[in-house]
Design a protein around this motif. Structure first.
Motif, short mmCIF file in Angstrom:
data_model
loop_
_atom_site.label_atom_id
_atom_site.label_comp_id
_atom_site.label_asym_id
_atom_site.label_seq_id
_atom_site.Cartn_x
_atom_site.Cartn_y
_atom_site.Cartn_z
N THR A 204 0.84 -1.21 0.00
CA THR A 204 0.00 0.00 0.00
C THR A 204 0.87 1.26 0.00
O THR A 204 0.51 2.26 -0.62
CB THR A 204 -0.97 0.05 1.21
OG1 THR A 204 -0.24 -0.17 2.41
CG2 THR A 204 -2.08 -0.98 1.09
N LEU B 170 1.88 1.89 -3.53
CA LEU B 170 0.76 2.42 -4.32
C LEU B 170 0.44 3.87 -3.93
O LEU B 170 0.16 4.71 -4.79
CB LEU B 170 -0.49 1.55 -4.11
CG LEU B 170 -0.50 0.23 -4.88
CD1 LEU B 170 -1.66 -0.65 -4.42
CD2 LEU B 170 -0.63 0.49 -6.39
N GLN B 171 0.50 4.15 -2.64
CA GLN B 171 0.22 5.52 -2.19
C GLN B 171 1.25 6.50 -2.74
O GLN B 171 0.92 7.61 -3.14
CB GLN B 171 0.20 5.60 -0.66
CG GLN B 171 -1.15 5.16 -0.08
CD GLN B 171 -1.14 5.06 1.43
OE1 GLN B 171 -0.15 4.66 2.03
NE2 GLN B 171 -2.25 5.38 2.05
N GLY C 172 1.58 5.09 -7.21
CA GLY C 172 0.47 4.67 -8.06
C GLY C 172 -0.18 5.86 -8.76
O GLY C 172 -0.09 7.01 -8.30
N GLN D 82 -3.64 7.91 -9.92
CA GLN D 82 -4.88 8.15 -9.16
C GLN D 82 -5.87 7.01 -9.37
O GLN D 82 -6.53 6.55 -8.44
CB GLN D 82 -5.50 9.49 -9.58
CG GLN D 82 -6.63 9.94 -8.66
CD GLN D 82 -6.21 9.98 -7.18
OE1 GLN D 82 -5.17 10.52 -6.83
NE2 GLN D 82 -7.02 9.37 -6.31
N LYS E 23 -4.86 4.01 -7.35
CA LYS E 23 -5.19 4.24 -5.93
C LYS E 23 -6.69 4.04 -5.71
O LYS E 23 -7.11 3.41 -4.74
CB LYS E 23 -4.79 5.65 -5.52
CG LYS E 23 -3.30 5.87 -5.47
CD LYS E 23 -2.98 7.29 -5.06
CE LYS E 23 -1.53 7.60 -5.33
NZ LYS E 23 -1.11 8.93 -5.04
N ASP E 24 -7.50 4.60 -6.63
CA ASP E 24 -8.96 4.50 -6.46
C ASP E 24 -9.41 3.04 -6.47
O ASP E 24 -10.30 2.64 -5.73
CB ASP E 24 -9.68 5.25 -7.59
CG ASP E 24 -9.47 6.75 -7.49
OD1 ASP E 24 -9.03 7.22 -6.41
OD2 ASP E 24 -9.72 7.46 -8.50
N LEU F 208 -6.60 0.84 -3.35
CA LEU F 208 -6.16 1.21 -1.99
C LEU F 208 -7.20 0.99 -0.90
O LEU F 208 -6.89 0.47 0.16
CB LEU F 208 -5.68 2.66 -1.97
CG LEU F 208 -4.19 2.84 -2.24
CD1 LEU F 208 -3.83 4.31 -2.16
CD2 LEU F 208 -3.34 2.04 -1.27
#
Ligand SMILES: Cc1cc2nc3c(=O)[nH]c(=O)nc-3n(C[C@H](O)[C@H](O)[C@H](O)COP(=O)(O)OP(=O)(O)OC[C@H]3O[C@@H](n4cnc5c(N)ncnc54)[C@H](O)[C@@H]3O)c2cc1C
Length: 284
Positions: free
Chosen positions: A139, A142-143, A146, A148, A151-152, A155
């Protein structure tokens, strides 16, 4: 580890965090924290975690040795964990005591508070803690890196522990020398979707039955990529396909669990060999 043999010096850790470090004036006055936490909130996190470690994780740790994480094969859940692990995972998830569970942007807990929490959990069961530690790594990547859209799609469920994550670097011929990896990612006619082929080994929490999906972050090279580490790319390769537009979970994504490593000390942690694209149907 028997329940009674797990000891933890809470006074010591509270002294370091609350009295010795200048947390109140420095860290807790930052925008990320100041509207959410005061110095005394640490007691609650530490005390709850202490009880979870003592009363839930420690008793489950004996199952980490025997039976441990059991390899059964198949595509649904190739590794079966003891019921006590499921109870621990749910407890940690509900109490938001895995690092990623507390790191949801606004209101996230400071990392310095998480260090003793993780230390306690690692002492209570070094095997079981692995099931959320690797998701925390995935995570964070990805944060930080990644798109957007990624992430959407990924995450929220990963941060909530509904889906887990892994870090797929090592291969039979590429350990320390990670640039020698042989896994390949071939472009498809769909934008940003690649067909994956290759074998990864020693993948911590590579499969298990604690979460409904596992999101593997796999290193691979595209055709014509540079030699060595310069040519490496990172791909999101879910165990069960995730629609990149809707986030809906779909069919098995041809990530085969080939076998489990038996490791002294962390027999309950599922460290797997994973093959991508055995049926030529793995995407990332
Ligand atoms: C319990 C466990 C969990 C793991 N989990 C993961 C995971 O989740 N994801 C993942 O991708 N990998 C994972 N790994 C793999 C781990 O990252 C690799 O074991 C590590 O990268 C070393 O690779 P190797 O085992 O192939 O050893 P090698 O690279 O073959 O190294 C063997 C020995 O040679 C030494 N050596 C290597 N190269 C050199 C050099 N150039 N000069 C001097 N000495 C050298 C090393 O220090 C080591 O002592 C895990 C491993 C274990 C044991």
């Amino acid at each position: 580890m028997a329940h009674s043999t797990w000891l933890y010096q809470m006074r010591d850790i509270k002294f370091q965090i609350k009295e010795w470090l200048p947390l109140e004036e420095k860290l807790l006055s930052l925008d990320a924290y100041k509207d959410y936490y005061g110095i005394d909130d640490i007691d609650n996190f530490l005390d709850v975690n202490f009880k979870v470690c003592r009363d839930v994780m420690c008793p489950a740790n004996k199952d980490a040795d025997e039976p441990g994480a059991t390899f059964v094969g198949g595509n649904e859940h190739a590794v079966v964990t003891p019921d006590s692990f499921k109870n621990v995972y749910k407890t940690i998830q509900d109490a938001e005591l895995g690092q990623q569970f507390g790191f949801r942007g606004e209101g996230k807990i400071p990392l310095v508070w998480y260090a003793p929490i993780l230390e306690m959990q690692s002492g209570a069961s070094p095997s079981i803690v692995m099931f959320w530690c690797l998701t925390q790594g995935a995570t964070t990547v990805l944060q930080d890196y990644g798109t957007q859209k990624q992430k959407d799609v990924f995450l929220e469920k990963m941060l909530a522990g509904q889906w887990c994550g892994t870090m797929g670097l090592t291969e039979p011929g590429a350990g320390s020398e990670v640039g020698a990896l042989a896994s390949k990612a071939f472009p498809t006619d769909k934008p940003h979707i690649y067909k994956m082929k290759g074998t990864k080994c020693f993948i911590t929490s590579g499969d298990h039955d604690l979460a409904e999906n596992i999101i593997h972050l796999m290193l691979a090279k595209t055709p014509g990529a540079a030699e060595g580490t310069a040519g490496i790319s990172l791909f999101i390769v879910p165990k069960f396909w995730v629609d990149p537009d809707t986030g809906e979970m779909g069919a098995w994504n041809d990530v085969t669990s080939v076998g489990i490593e038996h490791k002294m000390g962390i027999h309950g942690s599922s460290t797997l060999t994973l093959a991508m694209g055995e049926n030529d149907n793995c995407y990332g």
